[in-house]
Structures are given as C-alpha cells and as structure tokens.
Design an enzyme around this catalytic site. Structure first.
Site, PDB file in Angstrom:
ATOM      1  N   ALA A 158     -16.542  32.296 -25.816  1.00 59.35           N
ATOM      2  CA  ALA A 158     -16.720  31.423 -24.659  1.00 59.35           C
ATOM      3  C   ALA A 158     -16.041  32.248 -23.326  1.00 59.35           C
ATOM      4  O   ALA A 158     -16.555  32.663 -21.820  1.00 59.35           O
ATOM      5  CB  ALA A 158     -17.256  30.547 -24.266  1.00 59.35           C
ATOM      6  N   GLU A 202     -24.301  31.949 -33.867  1.00 55.47           N
ATOM      7  CA  GLU A 202     -23.819  30.255 -32.261  1.00 55.47           C
ATOM      8  C   GLU A 202     -23.568  29.759 -33.544  1.00 55.47           C
ATOM      9  O   GLU A 202     -22.135  29.228 -35.025  1.00 55.47           O
ATOM     10  CB  GLU A 202     -25.195  29.308 -33.791  1.00 55.47           C
ATOM     11  CG  GLU A 202     -25.436  28.217 -32.438  1.00 55.47           C
ATOM     12  CD  GLU A 202     -24.923  27.807 -31.022  1.00 55.47           C
ATOM     13  OE1 GLU A 202     -24.381  27.544 -30.119  1.00 55.47           O
ATOM     14  OE2 GLU A 202     -25.700  28.832 -30.186  1.00 55.47           O
ATOM     15  N   ASP A 203     -21.869  29.923 -32.946  1.00 57.81           N
ATOM     16  CA  ASP A 203     -20.409  28.631 -33.329  1.00 57.81           C
ATOM     17  C   ASP A 203     -20.049  29.246 -34.655  1.00 57.81           C
ATOM     18  O   ASP A 203     -19.352  28.672 -34.974  1.00 57.81           O
ATOM     19  CB  ASP A 203     -20.553  27.274 -33.624  1.00 57.81           C
ATOM     20  CG  ASP A 203     -21.611  26.531 -32.196  1.00 57.81           C
ATOM     21  OD1 ASP A 203     -21.315  27.218 -30.586  1.00 57.81           O
ATOM     22  OD2 ASP A 203     -21.801  25.095 -32.121  1.00 57.81           O
ATOM     23  N   ASP A 215     -24.897  33.364 -28.494  1.00 56.52           N
ATOM     24  CA  ASP A 215     -24.896  32.739 -27.517  1.00 56.52           C
ATOM     25  C   ASP A 215     -24.272  32.012 -26.391  1.00 56.52           C
ATOM     26  O   ASP A 215     -23.492  31.536 -25.494  1.00 56.52           O
ATOM     27  CB  ASP A 215     -25.809  31.154 -28.285  1.00 56.52           C
ATOM     28  CG  ASP A 215     -25.979  30.139 -26.912  1.00 56.52           C
ATOM     29  OD1 ASP A 215     -26.722  30.345 -25.948  1.00 56.52           O
ATOM     30  OD2 ASP A 215     -25.997  29.159 -27.019  1.00 56.52           O
ATOM     31  N   ASP A 216     -22.655  31.955 -27.593  1.00 60.11           N
ATOM     32  CA  ASP A 216     -21.429  31.124 -27.342  1.00 60.11           C
ATOM     33  C   ASP A 216     -20.794  32.368 -26.346  1.00 60.11           C
ATOM     34  O   ASP A 216     -20.354  32.297 -24.894  1.00 60.11           O
ATOM     35  CB  ASP A 216     -20.296  31.183 -28.378  1.00 60.11           C
ATOM     36  CG  ASP A 216     -21.356  30.554 -29.476  1.00 60.11           C
ATOM     37  OD1 ASP A 216     -21.234  29.065 -29.056  1.00 60.11           O
ATOM     38  OD2 ASP A 216     -21.727  30.310 -30.107  1.00 60.11           O
ATOM     39  N   ASN A 265     -17.627  21.158 -24.647  1.00 62.30           N
ATOM     40  CA  ASN A 265     -19.062  20.114 -25.537  1.00 62.30           C
ATOM     41  C   ASN A 265     -17.687  20.126 -26.887  1.00 62.30           C
ATOM     42  O   ASN A 265     -16.501  20.645 -27.462  1.00 62.30           O
ATOM     43  CB  ASN A 265     -20.406  20.961 -25.728  1.00 62.30           C
ATOM     44  CG  ASN A 265     -20.208  20.935 -24.955  1.00 62.30           C
ATOM     45  OD1 ASN A 265     -20.979  20.140 -23.772  1.00 62.30           O
ATOM     46  ND2 ASN A 265     -20.961  22.509 -24.607  1.00 62.30           N
ATOM     47  N   LYS A 319     -30.836  22.895 -31.894  1.00 58.12           N
ATOM     48  CA  LYS A 319     -30.806  24.709 -30.988  1.00 58.12           C
ATOM     49  C   LYS A 319     -32.657  24.520 -31.524  1.00 58.12           C
ATOM     50  O   LYS A 319     -33.095  25.206 -30.332  1.00 58.12           O
ATOM     51  CB  LYS A 319     -30.014  25.539 -31.164  1.00 58.12           C
ATOM     52  CG  LYS A 319     -28.938  25.495 -30.644  1.00 58.12           C
ATOM     53  CD  LYS A 319     -28.464  25.905 -29.597  1.00 58.12           C
ATOM     54  CE  LYS A 319     -26.522  26.108 -29.219  1.00 58.12           C
ATOM     55  NZ  LYS A 319     -26.038  26.396 -27.975  1.00 58.12           N
ATOM     56  N   ALA A 375      -9.202  30.902 -23.479  1.00 65.23           N
ATOM     57  CA  ALA A 375      -9.539  32.955 -24.093  1.00 65.23           C
ATOM     58  C   ALA A 375      -9.928  33.070 -24.820  1.00 65.23           C
ATOM     59  O   ALA A 375      -9.888  33.966 -25.692  1.00 65.23           O
ATOM     60  CB  ALA A 375      -8.237  33.200 -23.569  1.00 65.23           C
ATOM     61  N   ASN A 418     -25.825  23.647 -19.163  1.00 66.81           N
ATOM     62  CA  ASN A 418     -25.696  23.942 -20.686  1.00 66.81           C
ATOM     63  C   ASN A 418     -26.390  24.829 -20.963  1.00 66.81           C
ATOM     64  O   ASN A 418     -27.406  25.536 -20.134  1.00 66.81           O
ATOM     65  CB  ASN A 418     -25.864  22.386 -21.350  1.00 66.81           C
ATOM     66  CG  ASN A 418     -25.699  22.656 -22.505  1.00 66.81           C
ATOM     67  OD1 ASN A 418     -26.588  23.073 -23.164  1.00 66.81           O
ATOM     68  ND2 ASN A 418     -24.498  21.873 -23.375  1.00 66.81           N
ATOM     69  N   ARG A 426     -16.916  27.196 -35.879  1.00 65.69           N
ATOM     70  CA  ARG A 426     -16.420  26.783 -34.466  1.00 65.69           C
ATOM     71  C   ARG A 426     -17.130  25.999 -33.778  1.00 65.69           C
ATOM     72  O   ARG A 426     -17.656  27.006 -32.765  1.00 65.69           O
ATOM     73  CB  ARG A 426     -15.642  27.789 -33.595  1.00 65.69           C
ATOM     74  CG  ARG A 426     -15.050  27.594 -32.177  1.00 65.69           C
ATOM     75  CD  ARG A 426     -15.498  27.737 -31.509  1.00 65.69           C
ATOM     76  NE  ARG A 426     -16.400  28.695 -30.687  1.00 65.69           N
ATOM     77  CZ  ARG A 426     -17.625  28.304 -30.334  1.00 65.69           C
ATOM     78  NH1 ARG A 426     -16.610  27.182 -30.253  1.00 65.69           N
ATOM     79  NH2 ARG A 426     -18.575  28.438 -30.046  1.00 65.69           N
ATOM     80  N   TYR A 482     -29.206  17.178 -29.081  1.00 68.86           N
ATOM     81  CA  TYR A 482     -28.209  18.587 -29.031  1.00 68.86           C
ATOM     82  C   TYR A 482     -26.454  17.701 -28.664  1.00 68.86           C
ATOM     83  O   TYR A 482     -26.368  16.790 -28.747  1.00 68.86           O
ATOM     84  CB  TYR A 482     -28.672  19.760 -27.364  1.00 68.86           C
ATOM     85  CG  TYR A 482     -27.999  21.018 -27.582  1.00 68.86           C
ATOM     86  CD1 TYR A 482     -27.517  21.772 -28.269  1.00 68.86           C
ATOM     87  CD2 TYR A 482     -27.852  20.720 -26.202  1.00 68.86           C
ATOM     88  CE1 TYR A 482     -26.524  23.137 -27.919  1.00 68.86           C
ATOM     89  CE2 TYR A 482     -27.359  21.859 -26.121  1.00 68.86           C
ATOM     90  CZ  TYR A 482     -27.004  22.733 -26.896  1.00 68.86           C
ATOM     91  OH  TYR A 482     -26.278  24.316 -26.209  1.00 68.86           O
TER      92      TYR A 482
END
Length: 453
Positions: A223, A160-161, A183-184, A339, A89, A220, A384, A71, A18
């Site tokens: 997340a 995710e991302d 998750d973000d 991160n 993940k 902004a 995290n 991202r 990770y």
C-alpha cells in the site's frame, strides 16, 4: 431485501460489512462458518481448476474479488479465513455500483498459512501446512486466472490483501493480459491521491501546487509504495511528464519503514522502494541519515503531510504530532490510513488535541468528528478504498475496456478529489460522507469510460 437495507442505510452498515467489523469476522471465521459464500481453490487442486470453475452456478460473472489471505487488512496472515474480506468488498460493489449480486464471486486461493495459531487450530478450515512459495505459488495463481477467464472472458478480477512480495509481482504479471487490478496497490493509491489533492485545496492552494507538497510516508509495504508511485506520477504529470519532472516528484517523499528512513546506504533495499531511497547528497543538508526515526524525519523535513500506511496502531505518537507543529504548511495533514481501527496510526482526537483546528485528518477506518468547543468541529475524513473500487469496476464493465489502465485509475482519483465543494474543503472536509456513497460511485464510471477509449 438485504441489499435494499444496505443501500438505504449505507452509513450505518458499511462499518459492519466492511472495515472495521470485517476484520474481526475474518479473525474468527472458522468458528463462525455456517455455509460457503464463494469458491475455494487450493494448491491441492492444481490441474483441476478449469473443471472446477464450471461448478459455479452463474453463467455470467462480472466481478471477482480474490485473496490468498496472506495479509488481511493490517491483521496479517489469516489463511482461508480472509474470504470474509472478499465477501464484504463485493457487497459494496452491489450497494455502491449496482452490480447484480448474482453476478459477483468471492474467491479464496488456499496455498497454506504461516500463522502458527491457525496451523494448530482443529477448527481451522484451510490447509494446515505452510504457504507455498516461488514458482509453485505462481503456477497456482496462473492456473486460476486462466480458468476464470476461460469461462467468463469479460470478468474483472480484483486482487485483495496479498502480501507485499506478491502484490506487485502479480499485478505486473497479469495487468497487460487480463482485466484485473490490485486494490491494495492501486485503489489505496487512488484514494490517497484524492485526499492529498484535497489537502492542497484545504490549505487554500490550487491543486496544481501538489508537486510542492513535502510528504513523509510511514510504511513501505504494497500500500505504501503503491501510494508513493501513483502520487509521484501525478506530480510528474503536473510538472510536464519528463525526466526532470519525475526526479523532482521523487524528491518530495521521505519513506520510513520499521528500520527507519530508507536511504541508498541501506543494504538489501526492496526493489520497489529503491527509486525513493533518499540520496547521499540529499541527507547532509537535511541533517538525516539511514534509519532515522519517524520523529527525527518529521522534525527535519517539516512536511506538509504525514501519511500512515504502516499497520502499526499509535505510530503517530504525541512526539510525532508535536513535531508536526513546525510543518511548513499552516494546515498540516495527517493521514492515518491503516485498517482496522486498532491499527490506525492515531485517532482524530489525538491529532486535533495537539495540532488544533487547522489540522486536516483522514483515516482508513471510520471515526467520529471531534468537538473542539466554541461551535468548532474537527472533521474526521474516512479515506477508504470503497470510494473508488466500485466505480472503477462499473466503469470498466460499461466501457468494455480490455485492460484497466493507470489513466483510468488516475481519472477516478481526480474525480474524487474534485467532488468536494470549495466551502467543504476549506472546513477540512476532503472526502464525501458515507451517506453520499452511492452518488459519487455512480459518477466515476464516466471518467473511467472516457479514459478507456
């Protein structure tokens, strides 16, 4: 054997499977590729996805982590190379929540990339064309979701991302229809809330005092706004969950992006950030204006907490940390949550060297504790998402919940906040050590199951 070694040595290997190592792997994935580790759907597969899902050999899939690579961590658009984050993940789902590794599926949805370097790289594995947008993009994600839930009706899909402009939109589009979460937006928010509640305890106050915290947020994106939304709801619930409570909670946040403090005077405010734009009537007595710098905001607001979700390494400069010395709290908290490691807003060494032993520090990536001399330790907490998402997934599976609600995510966040013993919190330890990773993820399903019913 791989998962046994990972479980038994999670503290050593989590930073490899990770963050931060997974970020380096994603950046170089096309050159490292040896074999496929998941499923790839592309915009050229439109009309075929329902057939494609039956190519996956597992009759039952419990967890899918899906990304479009737009991202990845704080590294930007990595296209199909972002599959590495989905693989990492899911390794943690197995290691922390005990999910059967034969029943997890990493997925990449390739809709192109806007990364010019990858578009010119002959080794790049994905579509070498610019990203789809608008309704065409949404139709690709719609087809994917319909296909996977047709074959595996009980699967959980973790987004995710995805870049900010899609993260919120897709969450709102699917969350009332499918078992899914982002998750973000939601995982980051839950972990941040747990840390913020822990910081209140570390200041020697009860968690019910959380609505009194003055919080400056740097960032902004999906997340940052996700954290502010969730934290304000938590404050409002503590204050009575009415209109007055929500207005009071809103007023505790100052959001600073690349253009400075966000206020009502800004043109073209992002709709997701608009509710937290500072009002004109508030700015006069605070001595602030539209676009005020982070240093100015910290000096004027004197916050209890500065929360970094900016993906800008070193943003919490010496000047910003010096300004935090005038915080209204005797134990100001610094959350450098971006991160991977190079994107952290500051290091624990920088924070403790300026603010001293009373500071509370947390980061998204792992850092070592800081020796402050005279037997004193400056604790570096890793705040995290891996503290929450494995337990949320397992709890949803165990409960049979058809949707993942805000209440379930809130329960997991509050359980994480209360997990630490009082003597630990007063030392500035607000998150459990990675060595206890499996234990606390095993606890969370109880919270999630209860809230599901």
């Amino acid at each position: 054997m791989y998962y046994k070694v990972l479980i038994n040595n999670i503290e050593e290997y989590a930073p490899i499977v990770y963050t931060p190592t997974v970020g380096l792997v994603c950046q170089n994935y096309s050159g490292l590729f040896r074999r496929p580790r998941g499923m790839y759907f592309s915009s050229e597969d439109r009309g075929e996805m329902m057939s494609m899902v039956y190519n996956w050999p597992a009759d039952q899939v419990d967890m899918i982590v899906v990304t479009d690579g737009s991202r990845i961590l704080g590294l930007g658009d990595l296209g199909v190379q972002g599959i590495g984050i989905a693989i990492g993940k899911l390794d943690l789902y197995v290691a922390a929540a005990g999910i059967n590794p034969q029943r997890v599926l990493p997925v990449m949805i390739d809709v192109g990339t806007n990364n010019e370097k990858l578009l010119k790289d002959p080794l790049y594995l994905g579509l070498q064309e610019h990203r789809l947008g608008g309704d065409e993009y949404v139709s690709v994600i719609d087809e994917f979701m319909e296909a996977v839930f047709t074959r595996w009706p009980n699967v959980i899909v973790q987004f995710e991302d995805f870049q900010s402009k899609w993260a919120f939109r897709l969450l709102q589009r699917y969350r009332k229809t499918y078992r899914m979460f982002n998750d973000d937006v939601q995982g980051t928010a839950g972990v941040a809330i747990a840390g913020l509640l822990g910081a209140v305890r570390a200041q020697g106050r009860p968690m019910i005092d959380f609505p009194k915290q003055r919080i400056v947020v740097a960032g902004a994106g999906s997340a940052g706004i996700g954290v502010v939304n969730a934290a304000s709801r938590t404050m409002a619930r503590m204050l009575g969950n009415n209109d007055v409570a929500f207005e009071s909670a809103r007023s505790q946040f100052w959001i600073v992006d690349a253009h400075g403090l966000i206020t009502e005077d800004r043109a073209d405010i992002d709709p997701d950030a608009r509710p937290f734009a500072r009002r004109k009537g508030e700015l006069g007595h605070q001595g602030l204006s539209e676009g005020a710098s982070l240093v100015e905001v910290v000096k004027k607001v004197k916050p209890d907490v500065i929360l970094g979700l900016s993906a800008v390494g070193g943003l919490f400069s010496k000047e910003v940390l010096e300004a935090l010395k005038d915080s209204s709290s005797s134990r100001p908290a610094i959350f450098a949550m971006s991160n991977p490691t190079k994107n952290a807003e500051c290091t624990p060494g920088e924070a403790f060297s300026i603010l001293g032993e009373k500071a509370i520090f947390a980061s998204g990536s792992p850092f070592h504790d800081v020796d402050l001399g005279d037997g004193k330790i400056g604790h570096s907490n890793q705040g995290n998402n891996m503290y929450l998402f494995p337990g949320i997934g397992l709890g949803t599976l165990l409960s049979g919940a058809r949707l993942i609600s805000d209440g379930m995510l809130q329960a997991a966040a509050e359980r994480l906040a209360s997990y630490m013993k009082e003597e630990e919190v007063l030392q500035g330890i607000i998150y459990p050590p990675i060595s206890r990773f499996y234990n606390f993820n095993s606890d969370f399903p109880v919270c999630v199951v209860c809230c599901a019913f």
